[in-house]
Design a protein around this motif. Structure first.
Motif, mmCIF file in Angstrom:
data_model
loop_
_atom_site.group_PDB
_atom_site.id
_atom_site.type_symbol
_atom_site.label_atom_id
_atom_site.label_comp_id
_atom_site.label_asym_id
_atom_site.label_seq_id
_atom_site.Cartn_x
_atom_site.Cartn_y
_atom_site.Cartn_z
ATOM 1 N N GLU A 159 23.891 -44.540 7.005
ATOM 2 C CA GLU A 159 24.381 -45.906 7.163
ATOM 3 C C GLU A 159 23.568 -46.841 6.263
ATOM 4 O OE1 GLU A 159 26.947 -46.594 9.004
ATOM 5 O OE2 GLU A 159 27.135 -44.772 10.223
ATOM 6 N N ALA A 160 24.024 -48.076 6.138
ATOM 7 C CA ALA A 160 23.258 -49.065 5.371
ATOM 8 C C ALA A 160 21.955 -49.419 6.072
ATOM 9 C CB ALA A 160 24.097 -50.321 5.144
ATOM 10 N N THR A 161 21.928 -49.289 7.391
ATOM 11 C CA THR A 161 20.697 -49.502 8.154
ATOM 12 C C THR A 161 20.028 -48.156 8.401
ATOM 13 O OG1 THR A 161 21.946 -49.356 10.218
ATOM 14 C CG2 THR A 161 21.582 -51.550 9.301
ATOM 15 N N THR A 162 18.727 -48.171 8.638
ATOM 16 C CA THR A 162 17.995 -46.946 8.947
ATOM 17 C C THR A 162 17.215 -47.150 10.240
ATOM 18 O OG1 THR A 162 15.891 -47.474 7.844
ATOM 19 C CG2 THR A 162 17.684 -46.639 6.448
ATOM 20 N N ALA A 163 16.571 -46.084 10.702
ATOM 21 C CA ALA A 163 15.737 -46.181 11.903
ATOM 22 C C ALA A 163 14.439 -46.932 11.634
ATOM 23 C CB ALA A 163 15.434 -44.782 12.437
ATOM 24 N N VAL A 164 14.128 -47.163 10.371
ATOM 25 C CA VAL A 164 12.979 -47.993 10.003
ATOM 26 C C VAL A 164 13.498 -49.429 9.911
ATOM 27 C CG1 VAL A 164 11.199 -48.435 8.270
ATOM 28 C CG2 VAL A 164 11.951 -46.081 8.735
ATOM 29 N N PRO A 165 13.032 -50.337 10.744
ATOM 30 C CA PRO A 165 13.717 -51.628 10.915
ATOM 31 C C PRO A 165 13.750 -52.530 9.694
ATOM 32 C CG PRO A 165 11.654 -51.573 12.156
ATOM 33 C CD PRO A 165 11.910 -50.180 11.699
ATOM 34 N N ASN A 166 12.886 -52.310 8.699
ATOM 35 C CA ASN A 166 12.948 -53.169 7.504
ATOM 36 C C ASN A 166 13.329 -52.385 6.248
ATOM 37 O OD1 ASN A 166 10.480 -51.798 7.256
ATOM 38 N ND2 ASN A 166 9.488 -53.528 6.208
ATOM 39 N N LEU A 167 13.983 -51.225 6.440
ATOM 40 C CA LEU A 167 14.448 -50.411 5.314
ATOM 41 C C LEU A 167 15.965 -50.287 5.376
ATOM 42 C CD1 LEU A 167 13.913 -48.521 2.884
ATOM 43 C CD2 LEU A 167 13.680 -46.642 4.541
ATOM 44 N N PHE A 168 16.628 -50.582 4.248
ATOM 45 C CA PHE A 168 18.087 -50.582 4.179
ATOM 46 C C PHE A 168 18.522 -49.840 2.920
ATOM 47 C CE2 PHE A 168 16.455 -54.160 6.446
ATOM 48 C CZ PHE A 168 17.244 -54.237 7.585
ATOM 49 N N LEU A 169 19.774 -49.403 2.913
ATOM 50 C CA LEU A 169 20.305 -48.613 1.800
ATOM 51 C C LEU A 169 21.555 -49.292 1.248
ATOM 52 C CD1 LEU A 169 20.057 -45.042 3.389
ATOM 53 C CD2 LEU A 169 18.291 -46.310 2.144
ATOM 54 N N ALA A 170 21.729 -49.217 -0.073
ATOM 55 C CA ALA A 170 22.887 -49.855 -0.710
ATOM 56 C C ALA A 170 23.251 -49.095 -1.978
ATOM 57 C CB ALA A 170 22.584 -51.319 -1.038
ATOM 58 N N ALA A 171 24.138 -48.114 -1.846
ATOM 59 C CA ALA A 171 24.621 -47.352 -2.997
ATOM 60 C C ALA A 171 25.902 -46.646 -2.572
ATOM 61 C CB ALA A 171 23.567 -46.350 -3.472
ATOM 62 N N ASP A 172 26.540 -45.936 -3.500
ATOM 63 C CA ASP A 172 27.858 -45.383 -3.185
ATOM 64 C C ASP A 172 27.819 -44.148 -2.300
ATOM 65 O OD1 ASP A 172 27.013 -43.434 -4.971
ATOM 66 O OD2 ASP A 172 28.479 -43.935 -6.532
ATOM 67 N N HIS A 173 26.620 -43.681 -1.907
ATOM 68 C CA HIS A 173 26.548 -42.587 -0.932
ATOM 69 C C HIS A 173 26.464 -43.106 0.498
ATOM 70 C CE1 HIS A 173 22.331 -43.633 -1.860
ATOM 71 N NE2 HIS A 173 22.120 -43.377 -0.586
ATOM 72 N N VAL A 174 26.331 -44.418 0.665
ATOM 73 C CA VAL A 174 26.212 -45.024 1.991
ATOM 74 C C VAL A 174 27.593 -45.081 2.648
ATOM 75 C CG1 VAL A 174 25.636 -47.170 3.206
ATOM 76 C CG2 VAL A 174 24.182 -46.348 1.337
ATOM 77 N N ARG A 175 27.644 -44.852 3.940
ATOM 78 C CA ARG A 175 28.914 -44.942 4.658
ATOM 79 C C ARG A 175 29.462 -46.369 4.614
ATOM 80 N NH1 ARG A 175 28.202 -41.633 10.368
ATOM 81 N NH2 ARG A 175 28.137 -39.510 9.499
ATOM 82 N N THR A 176 30.732 -46.489 4.292
ATOM 83 C CA THR A 176 31.410 -47.784 4.331
ATOM 84 C C THR A 176 32.675 -47.631 5.158
ATOM 85 O OG1 THR A 176 32.482 -47.272 2.217
ATOM 86 C CG2 THR A 176 30.476 -48.611 2.141
ATOM 87 N N TYR A 177 33.161 -48.744 5.720
ATOM 88 C CA TYR A 177 34.229 -48.663 6.710
ATOM 89 C C TYR A 177 35.395 -49.609 6.451
ATOM 90 C CZ TYR A 177 30.607 -46.209 9.365
ATOM 91 O OH TYR A 177 29.634 -45.327 9.764
ATOM 92 N N SER A 178 35.217 -50.613 5.610
ATOM 93 C CA SER A 178 36.265 -51.618 5.463
ATOM 94 C C SER A 178 37.364 -51.173 4.513
ATOM 95 C CB SER A 178 35.665 -52.945 4.972
ATOM 96 O OG SER A 178 34.809 -53.483 5.951
ATOM 97 N N ASN A 179 36.986 -50.592 3.388
ATOM 98 C CA ASN A 179 37.966 -50.163 2.401
ATOM 99 C C ASN A 179 37.721 -48.682 2.126
ATOM 100 O OD1 ASN A 179 40.081 -50.313 0.598
ATOM 101 N ND2 ASN A 179 39.013 -51.506 -0.933
ATOM 102 N N ILE A 180 37.835 -48.248 0.899
ATOM 103 C CA ILE A 180 37.600 -46.847 0.559
ATOM 104 C C ILE A 180 36.127 -46.497 0.755
ATOM 105 C CG2 ILE A 180 39.514 -46.754 -1.064
ATOM 106 C CD1 ILE A 180 37.460 -47.175 -3.314
ATOM 107 N N ASP A 181 35.829 -45.196 0.904
ATOM 108 C CA ASP A 181 34.427 -44.807 1.062
ATOM 109 C C ASP A 181 34.021 -43.680 0.124
ATOM 110 O OD1 ASP A 181 34.969 -42.196 2.365
ATOM 111 O OD2 ASP A 181 35.590 -43.384 4.074
ATOM 112 N N PHE A 182 34.876 -43.305 -0.853
ATOM 113 C CA PHE A 182 34.430 -42.307 -1.823
ATOM 114 C C PHE A 182 33.618 -42.995 -2.919
ATOM 115 C CE2 PHE A 182 38.955 -43.266 -2.700
ATOM 116 C CZ PHE A 182 38.867 -43.844 -3.960
ATOM 117 N N ALA A 183 32.783 -42.218 -3.601
ATOM 118 C CA ALA A 183 31.834 -42.773 -4.565
ATOM 119 C C ALA A 183 32.563 -43.570 -5.645
ATOM 120 C CB ALA A 183 31.015 -41.652 -5.200
ATOM 121 N N SER A 184 32.238 -44.853 -5.742
ATOM 122 C CA SER A 184 32.910 -45.748 -6.681
ATOM 123 C C SER A 184 32.148 -47.066 -6.717
ATOM 124 C CB SER A 184 34.359 -46.012 -6.237
ATOM 125 O OG SER A 184 34.378 -46.638 -4.961
#
Length: 603
Positions: free
Chosen positions: A515-540
């Motif tokens: 997910e974009a959030t992690t179990a470490v409260p001040n660490l986040f992820l933002a790239a095309d391998h992150v799960r997305t839910y609003s539109n498409i979720d394949f690498a793009s």
């Protein structure tokens, strides 16, 4: 074949990148190597609790920076290269521009901004250009996709305006319409066309639970039963036509391939496209010039600081939070990065190198990323002395063992090529994406990754010539030089290595994505391998943009509000869903809960 001209030679730091690196240091003295203050130290002077360190200046990282800077956060972006953009950046041939012209440009990949993208276009509209327009205005439509075949096999020029039936309410009519298109357009046998159309409609009418619970774990190749079908069926529907690079039919999940197919069909039916625009759009100039450079300039105006030439090597976990990070500069020195919030916006293959044992223990989902698979997908540019003959739009070289797709850039870039780039002799950049690196070629009988760079150039040229000989022949005399993606280097043992592999959405890979959030409260992820839910979720680029929005929104929430500059919550934009399929999906949801197959899953 005739010997190709020598390649334009890469250098350690191409001129454009050196200028940008120097400009970044000059504009912000704290970024200059050897100074006492780093970008992190300057960020420390900002409002307490609002310092953000973004690691990676690709689409995901720049999106995070954009959203948070608009809301008053103090953002510093750290990037190992000398320019922003990641895989989306343009490639420039060093020292080829003369007489005030820019260096010869090229592209890493297709760089299509499809009509079913919704999050990325919103960002493009918010990047201003002089004169009151936005970067979105730099998009230009591509009206044709040509499915080129080798000599003796008919080519198929496909207009990418509206050609799917606009009415989707009658399932039987939709199946017969799709089958008819495949039978007449691609010349598939009737029973193959009908079977694929039935499978496609089964996906369109599957409920979300079945998509994630069943189709995610079935390979597309198996779902369409490609093994028992004709060669053309396998090529056109089983992955030979590689428009969406993350979706490799032999290994990709049916869910993600179906998602791509569904998005394209809705686009071609005139349903839910961005501003009602065309299915396929590209920028009217090199991507860096039309989009990424104006974006970086806008972010600087918002207060974002860039630290180029910094490779982050370590995240320090203390007290359950990221306390700091360590970056290595191009000069070999190290810098400490202090921030309140850290965003890792790196490709998956690079992000996992930061997951030390402490982080893997703190969040096991980070360790699961080790199972994500990658492939090679890189570009080569051929610079011609004349405009490429007869080539319009994207060309898919269907029978190419290396799954080539090309576009003549002079046809879509608005500036006159010879007066803008190079030394005045080059009038065309024929940009080619190589999607398959494991299959032997037609010249040397070797897969691309076991060739030298020069052999790759000769092989790709020969495969293109074989496809274009009937209607748009390529003349060797037109070729001035070529330039293979700088990420592809020779490994010293007769083969190649790739510094920029591409994520594959393989069957079951959703379970491995974080997910974009992690179990470490001040660490986040933002790239095309992150799960997305609003539109498409394949690498793009669209997925990377939505991931960046989700990371920014999570930081905004964790920081307790809208940030020092105010502003609304971070929006994400949903993809289109056909209302005609709502009843069929509701029925399928009932059947799924009862343990029953889809009603069309009948062999």
């Amino acid at each position: 074949m005739p010997e190709l001209p020598a390649a334009a030679r890469p250098s350690a730091v191409p001129r454009r990148r050196a200028l940008l690196l120097g400009a970044a240091a000059g504009a912000a003295p704290g970024l200059a190597p050897g100074t006492a203050r780093s970008a992190s130290r300057r960020a420390a002077r900002s409002v307490d609790g609002r310092r953000v360190a973004v690691i990676g200046a690709g689409v995901g990282g720049l999106t995070v920076a954009h959203e948070l800077a608009e809301r008053g956060f103090a953002v510093a972006v750290y990037e190992r290269r000398a320019v922003p953009g990641g895989k989306a950046r343009s490639l420039y041939v060093p020292h080829t521009g003369t007489g005030g012209r820019r260096d010869l440009p090229g592209e890493h990949g297709h760089r299509g901004v499809f009509g079913f993208y919704h999050n990325l276009p919103d960002t493009l509209r918010r990047i201003p250009l002089p004169g009151g327009q936005s970067v979105h205005s730099r998009l230009t439509p591509v009206r044709w996709v040509e499915l080129a075949r080798v000599t003796g096999r008919p080519d198929l020029p496909v207009p990418v305006d509206r050609w799917v039936p606009s009415s989707l309410s009658d399932v039987n009519l939709l199946i017969s319409s799709l089958a008819g298109l495949l039978q007449e357009g691609v010349r598939l046998p009737p029973w193959e066309a009908l079977f694929f159309a039935k499978q496609a409609v089964m996906l369109l009418t599957s409920c979300t639970e079945r998509r994630f619970g069943q189709w995610e774990y079935v390979r597309w190749w198996d779902f369409i039963r490609a093994d028992g079908m004709s060669e053309d069926y396998q090529k056109f529907l089983g992955g030979g036509v590689q428009l969406l690079q993350a979706l490799r039919a032999p290994v990709a999940s049916t869910r993600t391939c179906g998602q791509g197919m569904e998005s394209i069909l809705y686009d071609l039916a005139g349903r839910g496209s961005d501003t009602g625009g065309p299915f396929d759009r590209v920028f009217d100039a090199p991507t860096s010039e039309a989009w990424l450079d104006p974006w970086a300039a806008h972010l600087r105006a918002l207060g974002v600081r860039f630290a180029f030439g910094r490779s982050v090597e370590r995240l320090d976990l203390r007290g359950g939070r990221i306390a700091s990070a360590t970056a290595r500069t191009v000069y070999g020195t190290t810098e400490r990065i202090d921030a309140d919030w850290f965003v890792v916006a790196l490709p998956a293959d690079r992000a996992v190198r930061l997951w030390n044992p402490a982080l893997r223990s703190a969040d096991p989902r980070l360790a699961a990323m080790d199972g994500l698979r990658h492939t090679w997908c890189s570009g080569i540019q051929y610079y011609l002395r004349e405009q490429a003959p007869g080539i319009r739009g994207h060309v898919v070289h269907v029978d190419s063992p290396w799954k080539l797709a090309s576009i003549a850039q002079s046809r879509v870039w608005s500036a006159p090529f010879a007066r803008t780039w190079g030394d005045g002799r080059v009038r065309e950049s024929l940009s080619v994406v190589i999607s398959e690196w494991e299959t032997p070629g037609i010249l040397y009988g070797k897969p691309a990754r076991r060739c030298t760079r020069a052999e790759v150039a000769r092989e790709v040229w020969a495969q293109m010539k074989a496809h274009l000989a009937d209607h748009a022949p390529l003349d060797d005399a037109l070729l001035e030089t070529w330039y293979l993606d700088e990420a592809i280097t020779e490994d010293g043992s007769g083969g190649l290595r790739d510094d920029d592999p591409f994520l594959m959405n393989t069957a079951g890979s959703w379970d491995l994505r974080p997910e974009a959030t992690t179990a470490v409260p001040n660490l986040f992820l933002a790239a095309d391998h992150v799960r997305t839910y609003s539109n498409i979720d394949f690498a793009s680029m669209e997925t990377a943009n939505e991931a960046g929005r989700r990371a920014a929104g999570a930081i905004l929430a964790a920081a307790g509000g809208t940030g020092g500059g105010g502003g609304a919550e971070v929006r994400t934009f949903r993809g289109y869903e056909a209302p005609e399929f709502a009843a069929a999906r509701a029925l399928d949801r009932q059947r799924w809960r009862q343990g029953l197959r889809h009603v069309l899953d009948i062999g």
